[in-house]
Design an enzyme around this catalytic site. Structure first.
Site, PDB file in Angstrom:
ATOM      1  CD  GLU A  89      -2.841  -1.216   2.366  1.00  0.00           C
ATOM      2  OE1 GLU A  89      -3.993  -1.649   2.165  1.00  0.00           O
ATOM      3  OE2 GLU A  89      -2.427  -0.850   3.484  1.00  0.00           O
ATOM      4  CB  CYS A 110       7.573  -4.665   8.278  1.00  0.00           C
ATOM      5  SG  CYS A 110       8.925  -3.852   9.171  1.00  0.00           S
ATOM      6  CB  CYS A 114       1.528   7.038  11.149  1.00  0.00           C
ATOM      7  SG  CYS A 114       3.117   6.467  11.764  1.00  0.00           S
ATOM      8  CB  CYS A 145       3.550  -0.918  13.359  1.00  0.00           C
ATOM      9  SG  CYS A 145       3.578  -0.707  11.561  1.00  0.00           S
ATOM     10  CB  CYS A 166       7.049  -1.665  15.583  1.00  0.00           C
ATOM     11  SG  CYS A 166       8.728  -1.207  15.066  1.00  0.00           S
ATOM     12  CB  CYS A 223       3.482   7.895   2.703  1.00  0.00           C
ATOM     13  SG  CYS A 223       4.018   6.808   4.052  1.00  0.00           S
TER      14      CYS A 223
END
Length: 339
Positions: free
Chosen positions: A89, A110, A330, A117, A114, A103
């Protein structure tokens, strides 16, 4: 894929990949790609025969936009399917001055995990190529017109795919093509110390943002496992080195988690980390992600934490959250498979 994807290649690489001569043909094609064309037929200064030959051997996009989501606040999220069926995305952000920022993602998924996230819950599919990264920027320009900035803050950890990012930056900033200023490019890392030194020593000299979240060693190791092998004291030294080597201010980013990193002790530790460094602090109230055990802070909680940092003389911005209604804010990106 049998055909050669051209986005992400420099003019010389276009010529060598396609056995083209003279060399200016590569420059012509490169310029057209930077202008956003999606078909070889649009390259009107090339002969019809050459355009036909190119269409047989190459493609201008190896990925495709499979869904477009729009938020009332002006944010656009593109869901992009890659050539192997994986997906990413990418988000268009518009600020109050109507400046447009892409962005972009550098990985499908990933590996950093984290805790706050959405992308961190997915695991890593693979690194993106320079072309796949560049295509995201061009897709967003197709959707929204010329963009002002690009930030590597989407899916993935940029320092774990620095080679492809260097390739994409080289393509986007080359004066023969898109000619985006490197001063308008920001790379955000969760704190890969080796990558910060590499970027400082070898470039490109971009704006650097560090996702710090907290300067409490124990809490940061819990929230951001990367801290266990990239400890805060050494991370601070790397940030100081980057500032000294490049002469650029570094941004420290913190996702504010209610009751976890917004109290006086958290403020004191962040003040100590930032002391003596040329940094700006971006505070980002956490954007809710279903299934994650955190709570977004109240406006008064965020404001109180901001005030504590400002009273210590730090430059602080409490960010306005955008794109939440489409999962584009975010920490909310989370698509890694075609649907």
């Amino acid at each position: 894929m049998d055909k050669i994807p051209l986005t992400g290649l420099m003019p010389e690489e276009i010529c060598s990949s396609l056995s083209l001569s003279p060399a200016f043909r590569g420059v012509q094609i490169f310029k057209w790609i930077g202008s956003g064309v999606t078909s070889f037929d649009e390259m009107t200064n090339l002969s019809a025969q050459l355009r036909a030959d190119l269409a047989e051997k190459a493609v201008l996009r190896s990925s495709s936009v499979t869904n477009t989501l729009s938020d009332p606040d002006g944010t656009i999220k593109l869901q992009i399917t890659l050539r192997d069926g994986l997906a990413v995305e990418t988000v268009l952000l518009t600020d109050r001055e109507d400046r447009k920022t892409a962005c972009v993602s550098c990985q499908a998924g990933c590996a950093m995990k984290c805790a706050f996230c959405k992308t961190g819950t997915l695991g890593l599919g693979r690194n993106l190529t320079a072309g796949e990264i560049t295509e995201q920027f061009l897709f967003l320009e197709k959707a929204a017109g010329p963009l002002d900035n690009i930030v590597f803050m989407g899916m993935g950890e940029p320092m774990m795919n620095l080679g492809a990012i260097r390739g994409a930056v080289a393509v986007l900033t080359d004066k023969r093509g898109r000619n985006l200023s490197a001063r308008r490019i920001t790379l955000s890392t969760c704190g890969i110390i080796k990558g910060i030194y590499d970027l400082a020593d070898n470039g490109p000299f971009l704006r650097l943002a560090l996702s710090l979240t907290t300067a409490d060693d124990e809490l940061r190791s819990e929230l951001m496992p990367v801290s266990r092998t990239n400890p805060l004291p050494e991370l601070r030294k790397a940030v100081a080195y980057y500032i000294e080597k490049t002469g650029k201010r570094v941004t420290l980013e913190a996702a504010l988690l209610s009751g976890r990193n917004t109290g006086p002790e958290s403020a004191r530790r962040m003040i100590d980390f930032a002391k003596g460094l040329d940094v700006h602090i971006n505070l980002i109230p956490w954007n809710p992600v279903e299934g994650l055990p955190f709570t977004e802070p109240s406006p008064s909680e965020s404001a109180a934490f901001t005030d504590m940092l400002e009273k210590a003389g730090l430059n602080v911005t409490l960010r306005t959250r955008r794109g939440r209604k489409i999962g584009g804010a975010c920490g909310q990106l989370g698509r890694t498979a075609a649907t």
